[in-house]
Design a protein around this motif. Sequence first.
Motif, mmCIF file in Angstrom:
data_model
loop_
_atom_site.group_PDB
_atom_site.id
_atom_site.type_symbol
_atom_site.label_atom_id
_atom_site.label_comp_id
_atom_site.label_asym_id
_atom_site.label_seq_id
_atom_site.Cartn_x
_atom_site.Cartn_y
_atom_site.Cartn_z
ATOM 1 N N VAL A 93 17.154 -8.115 6.625
ATOM 2 C CA VAL A 93 15.893 -9.013 6.673
ATOM 3 C C VAL A 93 15.753 -10.093 5.452
ATOM 4 N N ALA A 94 15.517 -11.286 5.902
ATOM 5 C CA ALA A 94 15.531 -12.246 4.743
ATOM 6 C C ALA A 94 14.226 -12.958 4.668
ATOM 7 N N LEU A 95 13.740 -12.799 3.512
ATOM 8 C CA LEU A 95 12.436 -13.156 3.165
ATOM 9 C C LEU A 95 12.668 -14.746 2.656
ATOM 10 N N PRO A 96 11.637 -15.471 2.677
ATOM 11 C CA PRO A 96 11.745 -16.758 1.907
ATOM 12 C C PRO A 96 12.043 -16.630 0.598
ATOM 13 N N ASN A 97 12.788 -17.490 -0.266
ATOM 14 C CA ASN A 97 12.980 -17.409 -1.806
ATOM 15 C C ASN A 97 11.646 -17.826 -2.205
ATOM 16 N N VAL A 98 11.257 -16.667 -3.207
ATOM 17 C CA VAL A 98 10.169 -17.144 -3.860
ATOM 18 C C VAL A 98 10.386 -16.824 -5.463
ATOM 19 N N ASP A 99 9.234 -17.249 -6.272
ATOM 20 C CA ASP A 99 9.325 -17.200 -7.541
ATOM 21 C C ASP A 99 9.328 -15.654 -7.954
ATOM 22 N N GLU A 100 10.447 -15.383 -8.809
ATOM 23 C CA GLU A 100 10.324 -13.769 -9.112
ATOM 24 C C GLU A 100 9.056 -13.168 -9.632
ATOM 25 N N PHE A 101 8.175 -14.125 -10.070
ATOM 26 C CA PHE A 101 7.195 -13.203 -10.694
ATOM 27 C C PHE A 101 6.298 -12.733 -9.497
ATOM 28 N N ILE A 102 6.185 -13.451 -8.362
ATOM 29 C CA ILE A 102 5.346 -12.944 -7.099
ATOM 30 C C ILE A 102 6.218 -12.200 -6.207
ATOM 31 N N ALA A 103 7.628 -11.975 -6.371
ATOM 32 C CA ALA A 103 8.310 -11.253 -5.366
ATOM 33 C C ALA A 103 7.909 -9.882 -4.982
ATOM 34 N N PRO A 104 7.430 -9.063 -6.191
ATOM 35 C CA PRO A 104 6.879 -7.674 -5.711
ATOM 36 C C PRO A 104 5.961 -7.944 -4.611
ATOM 37 N N LEU A 105 5.065 -8.775 -4.779
ATOM 38 C CA LEU A 105 3.919 -8.778 -3.706
ATOM 39 C C LEU A 105 4.534 -9.238 -2.293
ATOM 40 N N VAL A 106 5.587 -9.904 -2.221
ATOM 41 C CA VAL A 106 6.133 -10.447 -1.014
ATOM 42 C C VAL A 106 6.827 -9.304 -0.647
ATOM 43 N N PHE A 107 7.658 -8.732 -1.215
ATOM 44 C CA PHE A 107 8.712 -7.574 -0.637
ATOM 45 C C PHE A 107 7.907 -6.452 -0.555
ATOM 46 N N SER A 108 6.617 -6.268 -0.657
ATOM 47 C CA SER A 108 5.896 -5.202 -0.152
ATOM 48 C C SER A 108 5.710 -5.051 1.078
ATOM 49 N N ILE A 109 5.780 -6.395 1.747
ATOM 50 C CA ILE A 109 5.443 -6.439 3.262
ATOM 51 C C ILE A 109 6.382 -5.746 3.834
ATOM 52 N N PRO A 110 7.643 -5.961 3.863
ATOM 53 C CA PRO A 110 8.643 -5.193 4.747
ATOM 54 C C PRO A 110 8.732 -4.070 4.503
ATOM 55 N N VAL A 111 8.485 -3.526 3.277
ATOM 56 C CA VAL A 111 8.213 -2.074 3.001
ATOM 57 C C VAL A 111 7.268 -1.124 3.865
ATOM 58 N N GLN A 112 6.227 -2.051 3.920
ATOM 59 C CA GLN A 112 4.878 -1.430 4.567
ATOM 60 C C GLN A 112 5.008 -1.379 6.286
ATOM 61 N N LEU A 113 5.541 -2.564 6.540
ATOM 62 C CA LEU A 113 5.731 -2.493 8.032
ATOM 63 C C LEU A 113 6.670 -1.723 8.616
ATOM 64 N N LEU A 114 7.949 -1.407 7.651
ATOM 65 C CA LEU A 114 8.945 -0.584 8.244
ATOM 66 C C LEU A 114 8.220 0.979 8.384
ATOM 67 N N ALA A 115 7.573 1.127 7.415
ATOM 68 C CA ALA A 115 6.957 2.573 7.458
ATOM 69 C C ALA A 115 6.054 2.786 8.639
ATOM 70 N N TYR A 116 5.237 1.835 8.659
ATOM 71 C CA TYR A 116 3.901 1.709 9.807
ATOM 72 C C TYR A 116 4.681 1.773 11.076
ATOM 73 N N HIS A 117 5.643 0.802 11.557
ATOM 74 C CA HIS A 117 6.134 0.806 12.770
ATOM 75 C C HIS A 117 7.004 2.139 13.098
ATOM 76 N N THR A 118 7.670 2.702 12.091
ATOM 77 C CA THR A 118 8.171 3.889 12.267
ATOM 78 C C THR A 118 7.129 5.028 12.677
ATOM 79 N N ALA A 119 6.090 4.808 12.164
ATOM 80 C CA ALA A 119 5.175 5.980 12.334
ATOM 81 C C ALA A 119 4.554 5.668 13.481
ATOM 82 N N VAL A 120 4.296 4.714 13.920
ATOM 83 C CA VAL A 120 3.868 4.565 15.331
ATOM 84 C C VAL A 120 4.734 4.786 16.207
#
Length: 365
Positions: free
Chosen positions: A319-346
């Motif tokens: 899963v390749a996200l856009p390159n982002v500033d290191e400072f905000i990377a945790p905000l952006v990388f939260s998204i795949p983590v949440q979506l993976l859990a959500y869709h697996t549960a669904v």
Amino acid sequence: EKGNHRHFMEKEIYEQPEAISHTFAHYMDFVAKTVRPVAQPIDFASIDGLKIAACGTAFLAGHIGKTWFERYARLPVEIDIASEFRYREMPMTDREAALFISQSGETADTLASLRYCKENGLKIGAIVNVQESTIAREADVVFPTLAGPEIGVASTKAFTSQLAVFASLAILAGRARNTLTLEQESEMIQAATHAPRIVGSVLHAIQPQLEELSRELSKYHNVLYLGRGTSYTLAMEGALKLKEISYIHAEAYAAGELKHGPIALIDENMPVIVIAPHDRHFDKTMSNMQEVAARGGKIIFITDEAGAAASSMKTLSTVALPNVDEFIAPLVFSIPVQLLAYHTAVFMGTDVDQPRNLAKSVTVE
Ligand code: F6R
């Protein structure tokens, strides 16, 4: 109301660009490129340590907050899970301040930890989403998350909003302690202003791939998450989300710990989710990923475009996200983590918004 979403959790995942943007706008003056002086009576310039305690996902936000306070403000941070923190009998001085994080503002162990620090004379800050809550009332200063009501038991938009508050406070502390230049401060604020838009585009861009991937993930009984630095924290968040809503057993390890035990678990029945943007930790995490690949582990590689280009390892999925500033990377990388859990549960057909045995607000120990 859920609008056109199947679950509150899904709705709240998609509300994150707005939640993050409202929260940043509360703390940051985008025109002056500074963070507003919101911390009094906590004086970041004069304290020599910060204590942080919270539970669950709120604790994990604090874990990333610790990294930021230490890196950007050179402020030593002691962090613990609230149920441990309150019984540790650790030394405290009035040259320290304490921060507690709670979406509901009612979590019993977090409240008890707050009271314990207050009795010891520390100034208390609280990052809360419910502003009328007990934790908000008892704090010396309240740092609101502007996420709006969170209904789904699994925390999503409250978590990324808590990260937005920590990002703001770390800049404020760095400013007060003269560890950030004006130029760095304005670059970090610039990065923050881009975060909501990037999170929004990532949500739409990766959703189909992660939904597809969740079909595969739902076949397994155990999942391992690996990462380093703030990605280790996101690995813990991913494992927590997956187990609480899909009931698949998941564990997170700091990638460097792999060879100290958990590598024994790796075989073709063990999917390993590696979270690794192309940052200061990338090469080290790649060698850990290599160790997983060599033992037949099935790798789901969550990285950015630079990371995807730099690795030729065979994965189940990248899963390749856009390159982002290191400072905000945790905000952006939260998204795949949440979506993976959500869709697996669904996909598993569990009760996503009300997982078994769990309550939204834990007011007993
Ligand atoms: C996990 C989750 C919980 C809460 C924890 C703390 O998705 O939602 O781990 O984060 O129970 O709750 P608050 O933030 O209300 O103190």
